[in-house]
Design an enzyme around this catalytic site. Structure first.
Site, PDB file in Angstrom:
ATOM      1  N   PRO A 201     -23.551  40.950   9.981  1.00 31.73           N
ATOM      2  CA  PRO A 201     -23.271  41.732   8.766  1.00 31.73           C
ATOM      3  C   PRO A 201     -23.189  40.850   7.533  1.00 31.73           C
ATOM      4  CG  PRO A 201     -21.777  42.343  10.557  1.00 31.73           C
ATOM      5  CD  PRO A 201     -22.510  41.128  11.014  1.00 31.73           C
ATOM      6  N   GLY A 202     -23.748  41.336   6.434  1.00 32.62           N
ATOM      7  CA  GLY A 202     -23.654  40.625   5.167  1.00 32.62           C
ATOM      8  C   GLY A 202     -24.703  39.582   4.922  1.00 32.62           C
ATOM      9  N   GLY A 204     -27.959  40.186   4.356  1.00 31.88           N
ATOM     10  CA  GLY A 204     -29.002  40.616   3.433  1.00 31.88           C
ATOM     11  C   GLY A 204     -30.099  41.453   4.031  1.00 31.88           C
ATOM     12  N   LYS A 205     -29.842  42.157   5.131  1.00 32.99           N
ATOM     13  CA  LYS A 205     -30.889  42.970   5.747  1.00 32.99           C
ATOM     14  C   LYS A 205     -31.275  44.146   4.836  1.00 32.99           C
ATOM     15  CE  LYS A 205     -28.381  43.630   9.441  1.00 32.99           C
ATOM     16  NZ  LYS A 205     -27.249  42.751   9.101  1.00 32.99           N
ATOM     17  N   HIS A 422       3.482  18.890   9.724  1.00 31.94           N
ATOM     18  CA  HIS A 422       2.471  19.550  10.556  1.00 31.94           C
ATOM     19  C   HIS A 422       1.086  19.425   9.906  1.00 31.94           C
ATOM     20  CE1 HIS A 422       1.188  22.764  13.464  1.00 31.94           C
ATOM     21  NE2 HIS A 422       0.255  22.920  12.538  1.00 31.94           N
ATOM     22  N   GLU A 423       0.990  19.786   8.623  1.00 27.77           N
ATOM     23  CA  GLU A 423      -0.309  19.723   7.957  1.00 27.77           C
ATOM     24  C   GLU A 423      -0.767  18.274   7.764  1.00 27.77           C
ATOM     25  OE1 GLU A 423      -2.046  22.298   7.621  1.00 27.77           O
ATOM     26  OE2 GLU A 423      -0.459  23.706   8.132  1.00 27.77           O
ATOM     27  N   HIS A 426      -2.468  17.098  10.992  1.00 27.05           N
ATOM     28  CA  HIS A 426      -3.868  17.519  11.068  1.00 27.05           C
ATOM     29  C   HIS A 426      -4.757  16.582  10.254  1.00 27.05           C
ATOM     30  CE1 HIS A 426      -3.284  21.164  13.309  1.00 27.05           C
ATOM     31  NE2 HIS A 426      -2.535  21.750  12.387  1.00 27.05           N
ATOM     32  N   ASP A 499      -3.312  27.004  16.450  1.00 28.15           N
ATOM     33  CA  ASP A 499      -3.971  25.753  16.861  1.00 28.15           C
ATOM     34  C   ASP A 499      -4.114  25.690  18.374  1.00 28.15           C
ATOM     35  OD1 ASP A 499      -3.941  25.022  14.173  1.00 28.15           O
ATOM     36  OD2 ASP A 499      -1.993  24.026  14.366  1.00 28.15           O
TER      37      ASP A 499
END
Length: 611
Positions: A201-202, A204-205, A422-423, A426, A499
């Site tokens: 979907p989305g 460009g058909k 935490h971030e 990562h 995660d």
């Protein structure tokens, strides 16, 4: 196109009646003299009256000798004969009066007829779908609901479509056929009866189909498969016939059928409904129309679906939908082309890098990029800017990917510190491992429904294959947040739920689908399920064709992969504990850190695959 004039029969009837009434009134005034009843009595006694027509309320007579003005007819209203004698006795001039009750007489027969007519029109329009469409239009159920876009309404061309060059090249043949149909028949070639556009979907058909009509300058019939089927049996088949009949009359033209999977689902998939199902009848009629469909008349059939795996094989055989064109998510070059098309509608500042935006939006469809440009323009307008800057685009990407900022979601100091570490975990694990997507930004501003922080990574290039080492590095990055929590606080929280879910999916697919475990060998332990075009592969939850011992080995292998990735992330953060504390402190202070503010870490050495 100018509106076509329609002749109304009732206007003619009203005008004719008005002419007759005016003519009668004029005749009455020119030929008939109205006199008092007493004067009529005098004329009668003098012998001047030749003929008399007597009614209940009036008398019309003809004179023997015309009056001085030439009129020879008189009119008088009758008076009660008993009263006449008394009036004549005393020499009183008298005349009669007719009560003006014509309105009540007219209404006595006009109102019932009018009421019946209004009631009949209301019921008729309700049945025909004109007022409210109460029952779907009993008298028009067999009519096609196709939305007809005429040539002047189609402003889309191939210049407005980017990122799908292969699909455009395939559809250029359709355009040339519509312009020069005789050129394709000179060598015995024939155009495909139907062309199926397949893609997520989305992508460009529908835009591609409209661009074909715009390039060829022909009529464009657009209809969704859901509009064919109603509650009445046989309606869908009648609408299919009506649609193709309209198309033949409007040739050359294009028929575009959207959401083909709503109608073309493989027959017999569901045990209920039997062979007399309304959808099956509609599909059978569509197949019959395709068999009798002659592309040489100048009618081109296009259809679109994002679920080709469930379409009926009878639709896909040669002679019906002969050609399938994949309209997939674009690569980096295609993403840049799409962005250049959409940024023509907005004012951008010189600092905007289309290449960087294309790199940050890997996996976005064309519709996602149109939404991105719109959201960035909204952000620039909100801050009162004169143009859209790179920061506006970054903010729009974060808004689409992570959700809306929740600045009013206040965390206590301990929770903010946990989220910051935490971030940071990562980000540092991603900086240390080779072949991992580049960290673009980290933030502890809550977004969306449950996200308390986020780390944005930018892919360096489009990848279509991944090795075992790269998958293990990806799992280590996903588990870096929980490793940082365990390392710093000695405990873990619920913040790593998403995660863990992603890391477990990767590990299970490695073991069960990709044959990447040495103990279990080069075999798959999950049945290959039909793949949807979104490209997301989920491991089967139902048990496969393997023994309980094998299932135990699969669980052990998945657990070993996850434990190895977690231990590896912990080791990296332990070696870089100083940078971990420094970046976390800066993140607590600024809430958002960009890539140029992160430290440079030496790459980790390659590790051998776990046995």
């Amino acid at each position: 196109m100018e509106p076509k004039a329609h002749f109304n029969f009732w206007y003619f009837v009203i005008a004719l009646m008005a002419i007759v009434l005016i003519q009668n009134w004029w005749t009455e005034t020119q030929q008939v003299e109205t006199v008092p009843y007493s004067e009529f009595q005098t004329m009668l006694r003098d012998g001047r009256v030749a003929e008399v027509s007597v009614a209940d309320d009036y008398i019309r007579g003809k004179l023997r000798t015309p009056l001085p003005d030439g009129r020879d007819q008189i009119f008088a209203v009758r008076v009660d004969p008993s009263l006449v004698e008394d009036l004549d006795k005393y020499g009183v001039t008298y005349t009669g009066i007719i009560q003006n009750n014509w309105l009540s007489k007219v209404l006595s027969w006009v109102l019932p007829v009018l009421l019946f007519f209004v009631l009949w029109m209301y019921v008729f329009r309700r049945m025909a779908g004109g007022i409210g469409g109460g029952m779907g239009g009993l008298l028009q159920v067999g009519k096609s609901k196709a939305k007809i876009h005429m040539e002047k309404d189609i402003k889309v061309t191939f210049e407005d479509v980017a990122g799908v060059d292969e699909a455009k090249a395939e559809l250029q043949e359709v355009v040339q056929f519509l312009k020069e149909p005789e050129a394709y028949g000179r060598l015995g070639a024939r155009m495909p009866k139907g062309t199926l556009l397949v893609g997520p979907p989305g992508c460009g058909k529908t835009l591609l189909a409209r661009a074909v009509a715009g390039e060829a300058g022909v009529t464009f019939f657009s209809v969704s498969c859901s509009e064919f089927v109603e509650m009445f049996v046989g309606v869908g088949a009648a609408r299919v016939r009506d649609l193709f009949e309209q198309a033949r009359q409007a040739a050359p033209c294009i028929i575009f059928i959207d959401e083909m999977d709503a109608l073309g689902r493989a027959r017999g998939l569901t045990p209920v409904g039997g062979g007399n199902d309304e959808k099956e009848q509609t599909l059978n009629q569509l197949l019959a129309e395709l068999d009798g469909f002659d592309p040489s008349v100048g009618v081109v059939l296009l259809a679109a679906t994002n679920r080709p795996e469930i379409l009926d094989p009878a639709l896909m055989r040669p002679g019906r939908f002969d050609r399938q064109i994949l309209v997939d998510r674009p690569d980096k070059a295609g993403r840049e082309q799409i962005l250049r098309v959409h940024i023509r509608k907005i004012a951008i500042s010189p600092d905007v890098s289309i290449e960087s935006i294309a790199g940050l939006t890997a996996g976005f469809t064309g519709a996602d990029r149109a939404n991105l440009c719109s959201q960035s323009g909204i952000l620039a307008t909100r801050r009162g800017g004169e143009s859209v800057t790179m920061d506006d685009f970054i903010g729009a990407i974060e808004r689409i990917v992570a959700g809306l900022e929740k600045k009013n979601r206040l965390l206590n100091p301990y929770e903010r510190k946990v989220v910051a570490y935490h971030e940071t975990g990562h980000a540092l694990v991603a900086l240390a491992l080779p072949g991992v997507e580049v960290v673009q930004k980290i933030s502890i501003i809550p977004r969306g429904i449950g996200s308390l922080g986020y780390t944005i990574q930018r892919p360096t290039e489009d990848r279509y294959l991944m090795t075992r080492e790269e998958l293990e590095n990806k799992m280590a990055v996903l588990l870096g947040g929980r490793a940082a929590e365990r390392l710093v606080f000695g405990k873990i929280s619920t913040g790593a739920a998403d995660d863990l879910n992603k890391a477990t999916d990767i590990a299970r697919n490695m073991v069960m689908r990709y044959g990447m475990d040495e103990t279990l060998g080069q075999a798959i332990y999950v049945e290959d399920q039909p793949r949807f075009l979104e490209g997301v592969i989920k491991p089967a939850s139902a048990p496969g064709n393997y023994s309980q011992d094998t299932a135990r080995e699969i669980d052990n292998a998945v657990r070993a992969l996850i434990d190895t990735a977690f231990n590896r992330a912990t080791a990296i953060l332990t070696r870089h504990r100083k940078e971990l504390d420094s970046v976390a402190a800066k993140l607590l202070e600024k809430e958002t850190i960009n890539a140029d503010e992160l430290p440079k870490l030496p790459p980790e050495p390659e590790v051998e695959a776990a046995e």
